[in-house]
Write a protein that holds these residues in place. Structure first.
Motif, PDB file in Angstrom:
ATOM      1  N   UNK A 125      89.528  40.145  96.964  1.00  0.00           N
ATOM      2  CA  UNK A 125      89.185  38.773  97.288  1.00  0.00           C
ATOM      3  C   UNK A 125      89.984  37.921  98.527  1.00  0.00           C
ATOM      4  N   UNK A 126      88.974  37.019  98.717  1.00  0.00           N
ATOM      5  CA  UNK A 126      89.156  36.655 100.316  1.00  0.00           C
ATOM      6  C   UNK A 126      89.570  34.814  99.595  1.00  0.00           C
ATOM      7  N   UNK A 127      90.443  33.921 100.314  1.00  0.00           N
ATOM      8  CA  UNK A 127      90.554  33.422  99.924  1.00  0.00           C
ATOM      9  C   UNK A 127      90.226  32.709 101.815  1.00  0.00           C
ATOM     10  N   UNK A 128      89.833  31.191 101.010  1.00  0.00           N
ATOM     11  CA  UNK A 128      89.328  30.440 102.769  1.00  0.00           C
ATOM     12  C   UNK A 128      89.951  29.097 102.772  1.00  0.00           C
ATOM     13  N   UNK A 129      90.324  28.559 103.666  1.00  0.00           N
ATOM     14  CA  UNK A 129      91.240  27.260 103.634  1.00  0.00           C
ATOM     15  C   UNK A 129      90.242  26.785 105.235  1.00  0.00           C
ATOM     16  N   UNK A 130      90.285  25.286 104.703  1.00  0.00           N
ATOM     17  CA  UNK A 130      89.235  24.747 105.995  1.00  0.00           C
ATOM     18  C   UNK A 130      90.273  23.380 106.530  1.00  0.00           C
ATOM     19  N   UNK A 131      90.241  23.854 107.816  1.00  0.00           N
ATOM     20  CA  UNK A 131      90.439  22.140 108.002  1.00  0.00           C
ATOM     21  C   UNK A 131      90.108  22.071 109.061  1.00  0.00           C
ATOM     22  N   UNK A 132      90.855  20.339 109.468  1.00  0.00           N
ATOM     23  CA  UNK A 132      89.965  19.780 110.656  1.00  0.00           C
ATOM     24  C   UNK A 132      89.142  18.540 110.754  1.00  0.00           C
ATOM     25  N   UNK A 133      88.640  18.245 109.365  1.00  0.00           N
ATOM     26  CA  UNK A 133      88.386  16.965 109.164  1.00  0.00           C
ATOM     27  C   UNK A 133      88.899  15.976 109.923  1.00  0.00           C
ATOM     28  N   UNK A 134      87.704  14.976 108.990  1.00  0.00           N
ATOM     29  CA  UNK A 134      88.696  13.522 109.701  1.00  0.00           C
ATOM     30  C   UNK A 134      87.586  12.256 109.720  1.00  0.00           C
ATOM     31  N   UNK A 135      88.111  11.134 110.428  1.00  0.00           N
ATOM     32  CA  UNK A 135      86.972   9.906 110.612  1.00  0.00           C
ATOM     33  C   UNK A 135      87.062  10.156 112.162  1.00  0.00           C
ATOM     34  N   UNK A 136      85.536   9.668 112.808  1.00  0.00           N
ATOM     35  CA  UNK A 136      85.210   9.700 114.043  1.00  0.00           C
ATOM     36  C   UNK A 136      84.389   8.781 114.369  1.00  0.00           C
ATOM     37  N   UNK A 137      83.939   7.708 115.827  1.00  0.00           N
ATOM     38  CA  UNK A 137      83.261   7.376 115.398  1.00  0.00           C
ATOM     39  C   UNK A 137      81.700   8.082 116.315  1.00  0.00           C
ATOM     40  N   UNK A 138      80.591   7.485 116.130  1.00  0.00           N
ATOM     41  CA  UNK A 138      79.339   8.167 116.425  1.00  0.00           C
ATOM     42  C   UNK A 138      79.808   8.363 118.567  1.00  0.00           C
ATOM     43  N   UNK A 139      79.070   9.614 118.464  1.00  0.00           N
ATOM     44  CA  UNK A 139      79.166  10.424 119.416  1.00  0.00           C
ATOM     45  C   UNK A 139      80.640  11.413 120.123  1.00  0.00           C
ATOM     46  N   UNK A 140      81.486  11.193 119.003  1.00  0.00           N
ATOM     47  CA  UNK A 140      82.719  11.744 119.159  1.00  0.00           C
ATOM     48  C   UNK A 140      82.495  13.218 118.819  1.00  0.00           C
TER      49      UNK A 140
END
Length: 122
Positions: free
Chosen positions: A1-16
């Motif tokens: 069994x592999x458990x994956x945890x995503x992170x790092x998303x957010x709100x950014x302006x175009x071009x960022x």
């Protein structure tokens, strides 16, 4: 069994830029192809990129080619997605995935992260 945890998303302006990470537990990722997919409102889940077990081969969707970079850190059992020159069309929930097959198709991936929201404002 592999458990994956995503992170790092957010709100950014175009071009960022944003850098997503996916940390694994339960088993080493070294024997898996690792991929990123995304799901935007009203659309089907879309392949973004994947990297093979060695880290030497990658493939990207045309829509992100030249802007996104996938990488894997075997020692830390993680995979990253560096996203530059972001566009409003990149807005979606991004999921990392691990599978035994080198593939663009989601059905080839056995393990999935919970997803991280990326919102790009114009």
């Amino acid at each position: 069994q592999v458990l994956l945890a995503d992170s790092g998303g957010g709100l950014v302006q175009a071009g960022g830029s944003l850098r997503l990470s996916c940390a694994a537990s339960g088993r080493t990722l070294s024997t898996y192809t690792l991929g990123w997919f995304r799901l935007a409102p009203g659309k089907e889940r879309e392949f973004v990129t994947c990297i093979d077990r060695s880290g030497g081969n990658t493939v990207y969707a045309d829509s992100v080619e030249g802007r996104f970079t996938i990488s894997r850190d075997t020692a830390k059992n993680t995979v990253h997605l560096q996203m530059n020159s972001l566009k409003p069309d990149d807005t979606a929930v991004y999921f990392c995935a691990a599978g035994r097959t080198w593939s663009r198709h989601s059905y080839h991936y056995d393990y999935w992260g919970q997803g991280t929201q990326v919102t790009v404002s114009s």
